[in-house]
Write an enzyme that holds these catalytic residues in place. Structure first.
Site, PDB file in Angstrom:
ATOM      1  N   LYS A  60      36.991  43.479  39.132  1.00  0.00           N
ATOM      2  CA  LYS A  60      36.102  43.501  40.293  1.00  0.00           C
ATOM      3  C   LYS A  60      36.658  42.612  41.416  1.00  0.00           C
ATOM      4  CE  LYS A  60      32.491  42.332  37.773  1.00  0.00           C
ATOM      5  NZ  LYS A  60      33.175  42.315  36.471  1.00  0.00           N
ATOM      6  N   THR A  61      37.114  41.409  41.061  1.00  0.00           N
ATOM      7  CA  THR A  61      37.685  40.523  42.084  1.00  0.00           C
ATOM      8  C   THR A  61      38.937  41.173  42.683  1.00  0.00           C
ATOM      9  OG1 THR A  61      36.920  38.658  40.772  1.00  0.00           O
ATOM     10  CG2 THR A  61      38.526  38.162  42.487  1.00  0.00           C
ATOM     11  N   ASP A  91      30.746  37.063  44.127  1.00  0.00           N
ATOM     12  CA  ASP A  91      30.805  37.309  42.687  1.00  0.00           C
ATOM     13  C   ASP A  91      29.478  36.875  42.049  1.00  0.00           C
ATOM     14  OD1 ASP A  91      31.964  38.103  40.366  1.00  0.00           O
ATOM     15  OD2 ASP A  91      33.377  36.437  40.199  1.00  0.00           O
ATOM     16  N   THR A 134      27.867  41.547  36.654  1.00  0.00           N
ATOM     17  CA  THR A 134      28.023  42.046  35.283  1.00  0.00           C
ATOM     18  C   THR A 134      26.686  42.633  34.832  1.00  0.00           C
ATOM     19  OG1 THR A 134      27.513  39.807  34.575  1.00  0.00           O
ATOM     20  CG2 THR A 134      29.828  40.439  34.553  1.00  0.00           C
ATOM     21  N   ARG A 138      42.059  41.663  31.629  1.00  0.00           N
ATOM     22  CA  ARG A 138      42.246  40.198  31.554  1.00  0.00           C
ATOM     23  C   ARG A 138      42.704  39.800  30.150  1.00  0.00           C
ATOM     24  NH1 ARG A 138      37.640  37.592  33.830  1.00  0.00           N
ATOM     25  NH2 ARG A 138      38.893  37.299  35.705  1.00  0.00           N
TER      26      ARG A 138
HETATM   27  N1  ATP Z   1      43.237  48.085  37.187  1.00  0.00           N
HETATM   28  C1  ATP Z   1      44.002  47.038  37.006  1.00  0.00           C
HETATM   29  N2  ATP Z   1      45.327  47.156  37.031  1.00  0.00           N
HETATM   30  C2  ATP Z   1      46.101  46.070  36.803  1.00  0.00           C
HETATM   31  N3  ATP Z   1      45.635  44.826  36.560  1.00  0.00           N
HETATM   32  C3  ATP Z   1      44.328  44.665  36.546  1.00  0.00           C
HETATM   33  C4  ATP Z   1      43.450  45.751  36.772  1.00  0.00           C
HETATM   34  N4  ATP Z   1      42.189  45.295  36.692  1.00  0.00           N
HETATM   35  C5  ATP Z   1      42.272  43.980  36.436  1.00  0.00           C
HETATM   36  N5  ATP Z   1      43.554  43.594  36.342  1.00  0.00           N
HETATM   37  C6  ATP Z   1      44.008  42.252  36.047  1.00  0.00           C
HETATM   38  O1  ATP Z   1      43.070  41.633  35.178  1.00  0.00           O
HETATM   39  C7  ATP Z   1      42.799  40.302  35.598  1.00  0.00           C
HETATM   40  C8  ATP Z   1      41.300  40.136  35.766  1.00  0.00           C
HETATM   41  O2  ATP Z   1      40.855  40.897  36.854  1.00  0.00           O
HETATM   42  P1  ATP Z   1      39.681  40.399  37.828  1.00  0.00           P
HETATM   43  O3  ATP Z   1      39.747  38.914  38.026  1.00  0.00           O
HETATM   44  O4  ATP Z   1      39.747  41.237  39.044  1.00  0.00           O
HETATM   45  O5  ATP Z   1      38.429  40.783  36.957  1.00  0.00           O
HETATM   46  P2  ATP Z   1      36.871  40.633  37.309  1.00  0.00           P
HETATM   47  O6  ATP Z   1      36.223  41.913  36.912  1.00  0.00           O
HETATM   48  O7  ATP Z   1      36.692  40.167  38.694  1.00  0.00           O
HETATM   49  O8  ATP Z   1      36.436  39.505  36.312  1.00  0.00           O
HETATM   50  P3  ATP Z   1      35.211  38.474  36.497  1.00  0.00           P
HETATM   51  O9  ATP Z   1      33.992  39.307  36.555  1.00  0.00           O
HETATM   52  O10 ATP Z   1      35.319  37.617  35.262  1.00  0.00           O
HETATM   53  O11 ATP Z   1      35.485  37.709  37.761  1.00  0.00           O
HETATM   54  C9  ATP Z   1      43.627  40.069  36.853  1.00  0.00           C
HETATM   55  O12 ATP Z   1      44.801  39.354  36.502  1.00  0.00           O
HETATM   56  C10 ATP Z   1      44.031  41.428  37.317  1.00  0.00           C
HETATM   57  O13 ATP Z   1      45.327  41.398  37.836  1.00  0.00           O
END
Ligand code: ATP
Length: 360
Positions: A70-71, A115, A164, A223
């Site tokens: 998401k980030t 977030d 989430t 992740r």
């Molecule tokens: N579709 C994707 N392709 C490649 N890498 C990804 C992808 N999605 C996530 N990642 C990798 O996974 C890691 C976590 O992603 P991110 O921080 O965006 O998750 P998030 O959903 O925001 O988590 P949170 O809710 O805990 O903040 C990052 O290092 C990101 O590079």
């Protein structure tokens, strides 16, 4: 709510090391973002249309479990729009004044990433309604009957909210998003591509089977895949020549107690107790928790969601029960249910017997 501790290798929450390396591994543009085809296509249309019109796109809500990107997507939205991004989170905004300070310093077209938007305070949430709809906030000056509201115009901006728990968002907030993207757990082939891409960026030599082995243990979450890759890299460099094959990845993750299906020590302890001590259940949560020496909350919120998702454990009104897949996963044979024995005093219920699969 119990916060999942970040010291588990298979937690989807980010730990300190993740935060340090994730920036380097994040895809920068929509085309580099792997998987989530539907969200990607929908978002691409929203962004292209906004670019064509020369205006800020509608506000975007991204919902889904942690660690799915998401980030990363919010940063991609800003990059695709050529706009700056400001990052904050619900828990950081406890007072409406905190939000007013952020909103009033946004520049035109800026992306505001919020977030954990479901964890914002109520007064801040109410201020956000007006900001999202009318690009205006009322700043309250003073207290009590003498308090006055000073209207403040805001430049058009795009809010990207992440949660989430979309169900916890009040409907007036949810309705103010023009687009909601639901993120799903990744398929193993998609995670294999994530692992391969990250390995290239980290300068790790990996073969397709090695990437598949890590992907299969990553619980559908990029992740976790990236974290397991780093542990496998350590093992490959210390014990071997640094090249990651399926065999090396399997050995490394066995050392870290992450099994072929992504279960860790706690997950397996819960299943093991359920099968060996309680014949597969039904057994109450608190009894199961005592049996594994954990708090009921830990079992319920840390171990069970993944076990349920994997179809290994079911929560029923009578208690927790193991599925056939659980017996198979731990290499055990379910107890043979013998018919009740008739005695002069009535029937004696059958007693479960356990047989390890190896027959011992
Ligand atoms: N579709 C994707 N392709 C490649 N890498 C990804 C992808 N999605 C996530 N990642 C990798 O996974 C890691 C976590 O992603 P991110 O921080 O965006 O998750 P998030 O959903 O925001 O988590 P949170 O809710 O805990 O903040 C990052 O290092 C990101 O590079």
């Amino acid at each position: 709510m119990y916060e999942e501790s970040a010291d588990r290798l298979v937690t989807a929450a980010a730990d300190g090391e993740d935060q340090a390396v994730e920036a380097a591994l994040r895809p920068k543009l929509l085309d580099e973002f792997i998987g989530q085809e539907r969200v990607r296509e929908q978002l691409s249309l929203v962004l292209q249309a906004a670019r064509k019109r020369g205006s800020a796109p509608d506000h975007v809500l991204l919902s889904g479990p942690p660690g799915l990107g998401k980030t990363t997507l919010s940063m991609i939205i800003a990059a695709e729009l050529g706009a700056p991004i400001r990052i904050t989170s619900g828990p950081a905004i406890q007072h409406a004044g905190d939000l007013a300070a952020i909103l009033s310093s946004l520049t035109e077209g800026e992306v505001l990433f919020l977030d954990e938007i479901h964890r914002m305070s109520r007064p801040a949430e109410e201020m956000l309604y007006m900001a999202m709809e009318d690009f205006r906030v009322d700043v309250i000056v003073g207290k009590g009957p003498g308090a006055t509201a000073i209207p403040l115009e805001l430049p058009p901006f795009t809010l990207v909210g992440a949660t989430t728990r979309a169900g916890l968002l009040p409907p007036p907030l949810r309705d103010r998003f023009g687009f909601t993207g639901h993120m799903e757990f990744y398929a193993p082939v998609e995670l294999q591509r994530v692992v391969h891409r990250s390995a290239t960026l980290l300068d790790v030599e990996i073969d397709p089977a090695g990437a598949a082995e890590i992907a299969g243990r990553s619980r559908g979450t990029p992740r976790i895949a990236n974290r397991l890759l780093r542990r496998v890299r350590d093992y490959a460099q210390v014990r071997h020549d640094g090249v990651v094959t399926a065999e090396i990845a399997g050995q490394a993750l066995d050392v870290y107690e992450v099994d072929a299906r992504g279960l860790d020590r706690l997950d397996r302890a819960v299943l093991d107790a359920l099968l060996r001590l309680f014949g597969g259940g039904p057994v109450g949560l608190s009894t199961l928790a005592v049996a594994v020496g954990e708090e009921a909350e830990t079992v319920e919120e840390v171990a069970e969601p993944f076990l349920v998702r994997e179809g290994l454990l079911a929560r029923t009104p009578r208690g927790r029960i193991a599925t056939a897949a659980a017996w198979q996963h731990l290499g055990l044979t379910p107890p043979v249910q013998t018919p009740p024995v008739q005695t002069t005093r009535g029937s004696v219920p059958p007693q479960p017997e356990l047989f390890p699969a190896d027959g011992s």
